[in-house]
Write an enzyme that holds these catalytic residues in place. Structure first.
Site, PDB file in Angstrom:
ATOM      1  N   GLU A 247      -8.590 -20.617 -15.544  1.00  0.00           N
ATOM      2  CA  GLU A 247      -7.738 -20.051 -16.602  1.00  0.00           C
ATOM      3  C   GLU A 247      -6.819 -19.056 -15.919  1.00  0.00           C
ATOM      4  OE1 GLU A 247      -7.503 -20.909 -19.653  1.00  0.00           O
ATOM      5  OE2 GLU A 247      -9.223 -22.255 -19.601  1.00  0.00           O
ATOM      6  N   CYS A 281      -3.482 -12.744 -21.056  1.00  0.00           N
ATOM      7  CA  CYS A 281      -2.820 -13.975 -20.546  1.00  0.00           C
ATOM      8  C   CYS A 281      -1.822 -14.536 -21.546  1.00  0.00           C
ATOM      9  CB  CYS A 281      -3.846 -15.057 -20.250  1.00  0.00           C
ATOM     10  SG  CYS A 281      -5.102 -14.521 -19.135  1.00  0.00           S
TER      11      CYS A 281
END
Ligand code: ADP
Length: 473
Positions: A247, A281
């Site tokens: 990720e 993110c």
């Protein structure tokens, strides 16, 4: 007196000769010391993890332990929130939210432990297969190395440990150097919840060393990583035959079309650009606003941004706290300066107060500016005008990343076009890129990574699927 933590292995702390200080990110005061692991510490964790993983816990047991851990975490939500707020510098309100979400992530993982199943595979379509039956079974991969970042230090750990335990694996967890305390506290919760020795180890110390040991070990079957693209790529290149789940970053875009509810869009953008000081993110970073409504949007965004209270994360009124460290402060400031030199206007912000970078809105930086191209990971959002639907889809896609994007419109035809043509792991309509619910599939395209999070989806990668074919007489 500051507490010194050793390595967490077999449900207890060992002592370490070297340690790293963990700071309160608002006051710069050292709040704890954590051990720097040696290769011998790592090897003995792998011995223990490999040993227990030869006899996986049955799914009902994994369910019970994860459920109990989820309940204990909920009970201790405020204690965890305080640790998170201090070690990250995010507001106590957000930290309380993170602790609550983490309890849910473990609860969902517990439930998924009971739902592991293979499939019956039809074979009779092949001539001569009438007396055969085939099905698949799923087995844990074995030992998983998990590496997590600083920004969401408890929930991103739960997104690794929850699914790994649920799918029957042993885990060696490496939290970020600057935020290891909530992960260690979580390991204590797992002990209290009845997780037997060997299933969860927390290794602290230097990322590069531990990453190298993990990639070189033949006895670790999978590495699951959340963090920066550079480190993620390095791990992938060095992982050999191991499974890898990554990720990584994003420079999330949000589109505000001319028919959108401008007020709601401005409120949501302000919230999701600056929560956790933009260190998420899926923080909103690029906002493309249709030219007809750009001025109205900017006026509202300025008001919403200037409403945000900056200051001590432990104060209940604080919305935005410090960034993670002096290097980050300098980098964010440099990138804003570069954008301004390249022609961007500053609508608000661009000031440093202590360790805080004030929430900053830039207008019309060029697409090649770092604040557009790279992941800022700081409280800076850029607003850029566009004319046509085709143009804005091109601008959103003009990125090496592809994690999530947001789109504000009530025009169904545009929604459908965007859903098809915007190349991201998740498109969120009438909200920002920053929307995430922990059970949903979460993961990016392009350099944003590979594999998915969300316990159900992460568990697919954490198991091997094997085929069994039975031949009757
Ligand atoms: P962030 O700054 O968002 O935390 P990083 O990629 O720098 O992103 O760090 C994420 C995690 O990766 C942290 O736990 C860090 O210690 C770890 N790390 C850093 N360098 C390496 C490396 N070379 N190999 C493995 N892990 C690393």
């Amino acid at each position: 007196m500051t507490v010194t933590y050793g390595q967490w292995t077999n449900n207890a702390y060992t002592s370490s000769t070297d340690s790293i200080g963990v700071m309160n990110k608002f006051t710069d005061e050292v709040i704890a010391e954590v051990g720097v692991a040696s290769k011998a510490d790592f090897d003995s964790m792998v011995d223990s993890a490999e040993n227990v993983s030869a006899s996986p816990l049955p799914p009902y047991k994994r369910f019970e332990i994860l459920k109990k851990a989820s309940e204990l975490l909920k009970e201790k939500q405020h204690e965890f929130a305080e640790v998170i707020a201090k070690e990250v510098g995010k507001s106590i309100t957000e930290a309380t939210g993170e602790a609550g979400r983490s309890s849910l992530t473990l609860e969902v993982s517990a439930e998924e432990a009971k739902r592991i199943s293979g499939e019956v595979v039809p074979v009779e379509s092949a001539p001569g297969s009438e007396s055969r039956q085939a099905f698949t079974i799923k087995e844990p991969v074995g030992v998983i190395g998990a590496i997590t970042p600083f920004n969401v230090p408890l929930n991103l750990v739960c997104h690794k440990v929850g699914p790994a335990i649920a799918s029957g694996n042993a885990v060696i967890l490496k939290p970020a150097e600057v935020t290891p305390l909530s992960a260690l506290k979580l390991a204590e919760v797992f002990k209290e919840a009845g997780l037997p020795d060997g299933w969860l180890h927390v290794i602290t110390g230097k990322g590069k060393d531990i990453g190298t040991w993990m990639t070189e070990s033949e006895r670790i079957q999978m590495i699951t990583f959340t963090g920066s693209p550079g480190v993620g790529l390095w791990l992938k290149q060095h992982a050999g035959h191991k499974k890898v789940s990554l990720e990584l970053g994003n420079n999330s875009a949000v589109v505000v079309h001319q028919d959108a509810d401008i007020e709601t869009a401005a409120q949501q953008v302000a919230q999701k650009s600056f929560n956790n000081a933009g260190q998420v993110c899926i923080s909103v970073q690029r906002v493309y606003v249709q030219n007809d409504v750009k001025q109205a949007f900017l006026e509202k965004l300025k008001v919403e941004t200037e409403k945000l209270v900056t200051g001590d994360p432990m104060d209940k009124n604080t919305d935005v706290g410090p960034v993670i460290g002096k290097d980050a402060l300098q980098r964010v400031s440099d990138w804003v300066k570069e954008a301004v030199d390249q022609g961007a206007d500053v609508l608000t912000g661009n000031k440093i107060e202590g360790n805080i970078f004030l929430p900053t809105v830039l207008v019309d930086p060029p697409q090649e500016a770092k604040v557009c191209r790279e992941e800022v990971f700081g409280p800076v959002v850029s607003v850029i005008g566009y004319q046509s639907e085709g143009e804005v889809i091109g601008l959103v896609n003009d990125s090496k990343y592809g994690l999530q994007a947001g789109l504000f419109t009530n025009d169904l035809t545009f929604m459908m076009k965007a859903a098809k043509e915007i190349k991201v792991g998740g498109l969120i309509v009438n909200d920002t890129s920053g929307y995430r619910v922990d059970h949903m599939p979460y993961g990016g395209l392009k350099e944003s990574g590979e594999g998915k999070e969300g316990p159900k989806y992460a568990m697919q990668d954490m198991m091997n699927e094997r085929l069994i074919v039975l031949q009757g007489s």
